[in-house]
Design a protein around this motif. Sequence first.
Motif, PDB file in Angstrom:
ATOM      1  N   ALA A 286       0.830  -1.204   0.000  1.00  0.00           N
ATOM      2  CA  ALA A 286       0.000   0.000   0.000  1.00  0.00           C
ATOM      3  C   ALA A 286       0.864   1.255   0.000  1.00  0.00           C
ATOM      4  CB  ALA A 286      -0.934  -0.010   1.212  1.00  0.00           C
ATOM      5  N   LEU A 287       1.920   1.266   0.848  1.00  0.00           N
ATOM      6  CA  LEU A 287       2.829   2.415   0.861  1.00  0.00           C
ATOM      7  C   LEU A 287       3.463   2.618  -0.509  1.00  0.00           C
ATOM      8  CD1 LEU A 287       4.820   2.184   4.232  1.00  0.00           C
ATOM      9  CD2 LEU A 287       2.653   3.325   3.780  1.00  0.00           C
ATOM     10  N   ASP A 288       3.893   1.532  -1.109  1.00  0.00           N
ATOM     11  CA  ASP A 288       4.569   1.630  -2.405  1.00  0.00           C
ATOM     12  C   ASP A 288       3.625   2.198  -3.470  1.00  0.00           C
ATOM     13  OD1 ASP A 288       6.817   0.570  -1.230  1.00  0.00           O
ATOM     14  OD2 ASP A 288       6.476  -1.472  -1.987  1.00  0.00           O
ATOM     15  N   LYS A 289       2.372   1.741  -3.456  1.00  0.00           N
ATOM     16  CA  LYS A 289       1.407   2.234  -4.440  1.00  0.00           C
ATOM     17  C   LYS A 289       1.149   3.724  -4.254  1.00  0.00           C
ATOM     18  CE  LYS A 289      -1.425  -1.714  -5.916  1.00  0.00           C
ATOM     19  NZ  LYS A 289      -1.342  -1.395  -7.346  1.00  0.00           N
ATOM     20  N   ILE A 290       0.985   4.130  -2.999  1.00  0.00           N
ATOM     21  CA  ILE A 290       0.713   5.541  -2.718  1.00  0.00           C
ATOM     22  C   ILE A 290       1.904   6.403  -3.117  1.00  0.00           C
ATOM     23  CG2 ILE A 290       0.285   7.212  -0.875  1.00  0.00           C
ATOM     24  CD1 ILE A 290      -1.166   4.884   0.624  1.00  0.00           C
ATOM     25  N   ASN A 291       3.103   5.974  -2.713  1.00  0.00           N
ATOM     26  CA  ASN A 291       4.304   6.762  -3.028  1.00  0.00           C
ATOM     27  C   ASN A 291       4.551   6.862  -4.535  1.00  0.00           C
ATOM     28  OD1 ASN A 291       4.917   7.315  -0.334  1.00  0.00           O
ATOM     29  ND2 ASN A 291       6.184   5.479  -0.100  1.00  0.00           N
ATOM     30  N   ALA A 292       4.210   5.801  -5.248  1.00  0.00           N
ATOM     31  CA  ALA A 292       4.456   5.788  -6.690  1.00  0.00           C
ATOM     32  C   ALA A 292       3.605   6.811  -7.437  1.00  0.00           C
ATOM     33  CB  ALA A 292       4.198   4.388  -7.254  1.00  0.00           C
ATOM     34  N   THR A 293       2.482   7.210  -6.845  1.00  0.00           N
ATOM     35  CA  THR A 293       1.625   8.195  -7.519  1.00  0.00           C
ATOM     36  C   THR A 293       2.223   9.595  -7.479  1.00  0.00           C
ATOM     37  OG1 THR A 293       0.324   8.776  -5.544  1.00  0.00           O
ATOM     38  CG2 THR A 293      -0.410   6.870  -6.849  1.00  0.00           C
ATOM     39  N   GLY A 294       3.047   9.861  -6.463  1.00  0.00           N
ATOM     40  CA  GLY A 294       3.595  11.203  -6.302  1.00  0.00           C
ATOM     41  C   GLY A 294       2.576  12.239  -5.882  1.00  0.00           C
ATOM     42  N   GLU A 295       1.415  11.791  -5.412  1.00  0.00           N
ATOM     43  CA  GLU A 295       0.338  12.715  -5.066  1.00  0.00           C
ATOM     44  C   GLU A 295       0.544  13.384  -3.712  1.00  0.00           C
ATOM     45  OE1 GLU A 295      -2.379  13.623  -6.824  1.00  0.00           O
ATOM     46  OE2 GLU A 295      -1.792  12.465  -8.569  1.00  0.00           O
ATOM     47  N   LEU A 296       1.294  12.745  -2.800  1.00  0.00           N
ATOM     48  CA  LEU A 296       1.476  13.306  -1.475  1.00  0.00           C
ATOM     49  C   LEU A 296       2.704  14.202  -1.429  1.00  0.00           C
ATOM     50  CD1 LEU A 296       0.698  10.246   0.851  1.00  0.00           C
ATOM     51  CD2 LEU A 296      -0.878  11.894  -0.169  1.00  0.00           C
ATOM     52  N   ASP A 297       2.664  15.153  -0.513  1.00  0.00           N
ATOM     53  CA  ASP A 297       3.793  16.086  -0.379  1.00  0.00           C
ATOM     54  C   ASP A 297       5.056  15.375   0.096  1.00  0.00           C
ATOM     55  OD1 ASP A 297       2.215  18.182  -1.197  1.00  0.00           O
ATOM     56  OD2 ASP A 297       1.639  18.755   0.845  1.00  0.00           O
ATOM     57  N   GLU A 298       4.866  14.367   0.974  1.00  0.00           N
ATOM     58  CA  GLU A 298       6.009  13.611   1.491  1.00  0.00           C
ATOM     59  C   GLU A 298       5.775  12.121   1.287  1.00  0.00           C
ATOM     60  OE1 GLU A 298       6.883  14.547   5.513  1.00  0.00           O
ATOM     61  OE2 GLU A 298       7.053  16.712   5.176  1.00  0.00           O
ATOM     62  N   SER A 307      -3.111   8.747   6.202  1.00  0.00           N
ATOM     63  CA  SER A 307      -3.958   9.921   6.330  1.00  0.00           C
ATOM     64  C   SER A 307      -5.178   9.779   5.416  1.00  0.00           C
ATOM     65  CB  SER A 307      -3.185  11.175   5.947  1.00  0.00           C
ATOM     66  OG  SER A 307      -2.833  11.122   4.564  1.00  0.00           O
ATOM     67  N   THR A 308      -6.146  10.662   5.604  1.00  0.00           N
ATOM     68  CA  THR A 308      -7.319  10.677   4.726  1.00  0.00           C
ATOM     69  C   THR A 308      -6.899  10.857   3.279  1.00  0.00           C
ATOM     70  OG1 THR A 308      -8.697  11.594   6.489  1.00  0.00           O
ATOM     71  CG2 THR A 308      -9.493  11.846   4.234  1.00  0.00           C
ATOM     72  N   GLU A 309      -5.929  11.744   3.041  1.00  0.00           N
ATOM     73  CA  GLU A 309      -5.447  11.979   1.677  1.00  0.00           C
ATOM     74  C   GLU A 309      -4.804  10.723   1.105  1.00  0.00           C
ATOM     75  OE1 GLU A 309      -2.567  15.084  -0.819  1.00  0.00           O
ATOM     76  OE2 GLU A 309      -2.532  15.060   1.380  1.00  0.00           O
ATOM     77  N   ALA A 310      -4.023  10.025   1.931  1.00  0.00           N
ATOM     78  CA  ALA A 310      -3.373   8.794   1.466  1.00  0.00           C
ATOM     79  C   ALA A 310      -4.413   7.729   1.124  1.00  0.00           C
ATOM     80  CB  ALA A 310      -2.403   8.285   2.534  1.00  0.00           C
ATOM     81  N   GLU A 311      -5.459   7.634   1.955  1.00  0.00           N
ATOM     82  CA  GLU A 311      -6.530   6.672   1.687  1.00  0.00           C
ATOM     83  C   GLU A 311      -7.208   6.976   0.353  1.00  0.00           C
ATOM     84  OE1 GLU A 311      -9.241   6.681   4.940  1.00  0.00           O
ATOM     85  OE2 GLU A 311      -7.899   5.636   6.317  1.00  0.00           O
ATOM     86  N   HIS A 312      -7.445   8.248   0.077  1.00  0.00           N
ATOM     87  CA  HIS A 312      -8.082   8.623  -1.180  1.00  0.00           C
ATOM     88  C   HIS A 312      -7.203   8.277  -2.375  1.00  0.00           C
ATOM     89  CE1 HIS A 312     -10.904  11.789   0.858  1.00  0.00           C
ATOM     90  NE2 HIS A 312     -11.319  10.557   1.015  1.00  0.00           N
ATOM     91  N   VAL A 313      -5.915   8.560  -2.246  1.00  0.00           N
ATOM     92  CA  VAL A 313      -4.982   8.263  -3.333  1.00  0.00           C
ATOM     93  C   VAL A 313      -4.959   6.762  -3.616  1.00  0.00           C
ATOM     94  CG1 VAL A 313      -2.537   8.230  -3.979  1.00  0.00           C
ATOM     95  CG2 VAL A 313      -3.533  10.294  -2.958  1.00  0.00           C
ATOM     96  N   LEU A 314      -4.860   5.961  -2.557  1.00  0.00           N
ATOM     97  CA  LEU A 314      -4.818   4.512  -2.729  1.00  0.00           C
ATOM     98  C   LEU A 314      -6.150   3.984  -3.262  1.00  0.00           C
ATOM     99  CD1 LEU A 314      -3.219   1.908  -2.402  1.00  0.00           C
ATOM    100  CD2 LEU A 314      -3.952   1.816  -0.005  1.00  0.00           C
ATOM    101  N   GLY A 315      -7.251   4.551  -2.744  1.00  0.00           N
ATOM    102  CA  GLY A 315      -8.567   4.120  -3.210  1.00  0.00           C
ATOM    103  C   GLY A 315      -8.767   4.353  -4.690  1.00  0.00           C
TER     104      GLY A 315
END
Length: 434
Positions: A286-298, A307-315
Amino acid sequence: MQDRTYTADAEPGDAVTVAGWAHEIRDLGGIAFLIVRDQSGKIQVKFEKDDMDDELVETGLDVSRESVVKVTGDVEEEPRAPTDVEIVPTDVEVVAPADPELPLDPSGKVDAELPTRLDNRTLDVRKDEVKAIFEIRAEVLRAVREAFRDLNCTEINTPKIVATGTEGGTELFPITYFGQEAFMNQSPQLFKQLMVGSGLERVFEIGPIFRAEEHNTPRHLNEATSIDFESAFYDHTEAMDACEHVVKAAYEGVAENCAEELEALGLEDEFSAPEGEFPRLSYQEALDKINATGELDEQLVWGDDLSTEAEHVLGQEVGEHYFITDWPSEIKPFYIKDHDDDEEISTGFDMMHPSMELVSGGQREHRYDQLVAGFEQQGLDPEAFDYYTKMFRYGMPPHAGWGLGGERLVMTMLGLENIREAVLFPRDRQRLSP
């Protein structure tokens, strides 16, 4: 009212008495109509002014909207009527008049803000689309109970007033209980675990939970409905199987039994039950998928909660219900068992809708010494939980389970913007009445 006929059951040629609410009045001059609404639908009542008793016409047309009325008359076929039939009345009785100045419009022609709706929930639920939400919610709970029975579960009811907090921490509502401090229970977790150590083995509960949430968001409540499952001799993978079964059953029940309600909500063409197995991603995946999008600031690192933002990105990446498994032990509760071959990784899992978390669960620690050590690691006093821990000295089987947020399930199922829309009388940081 023994002689009452529901409006949906009125057939041409019947002599009926219908009772309900004055939904609308349409006065066209020589002819006028009163629309009466009940639980089953609406029916048109026709008044031909020149051919009817003046008092009868006056009673039927002077009634204020939302007054409770009883109409007796003959049902006639009328293709131009909304339901192809109408009543020609012989008697109209105003059972309970309504104030002409209503705080909101139950016909839905004039919108009201959510706080106004919640302040006047009785009137609000008279609207077809709002009523539909709670009919669907009722079907969800019916289908869920049936799914649990498919799994040979016993329904239980556990205390909501407790001496200690289930999860610890600050999210507790203290109360005074005959001179001593007590709390509103955050979860049936500890009690359902005790029951799987009894002869019941596999149990479920649907009931309220209370959390002093600091968050005041469209998806948080301070009193919520938790749908809980626990089974002896289950591991975390089997608990996920049970979770998937129950969630799919809820959707299938709504799809099969709530066609009218889905239509009232405009969802008849887009609602469907999930098919196939829910994907299961490890926490690291899950971390890898989220990080690969580049959508989060960190970039997220091991040990971060989502975070809520991370959940949305992964969803958005996954696009369907899914599980996140193998969470770090340090961020899961003390009662979650670690993997036997790696104590840094827990058997904890979350089940997610693309927009938010719905379920938290895992295999539980059933060994007494390890359980007590888990309390101490999280800064909790094991002696305060003696009623719970001592039973683990008397033969507690391996077990696993989960808790599902009932309102979140309905909210995500119907695409509601605010979780309060799925609760009759919400309790949050601002709302204690009605």
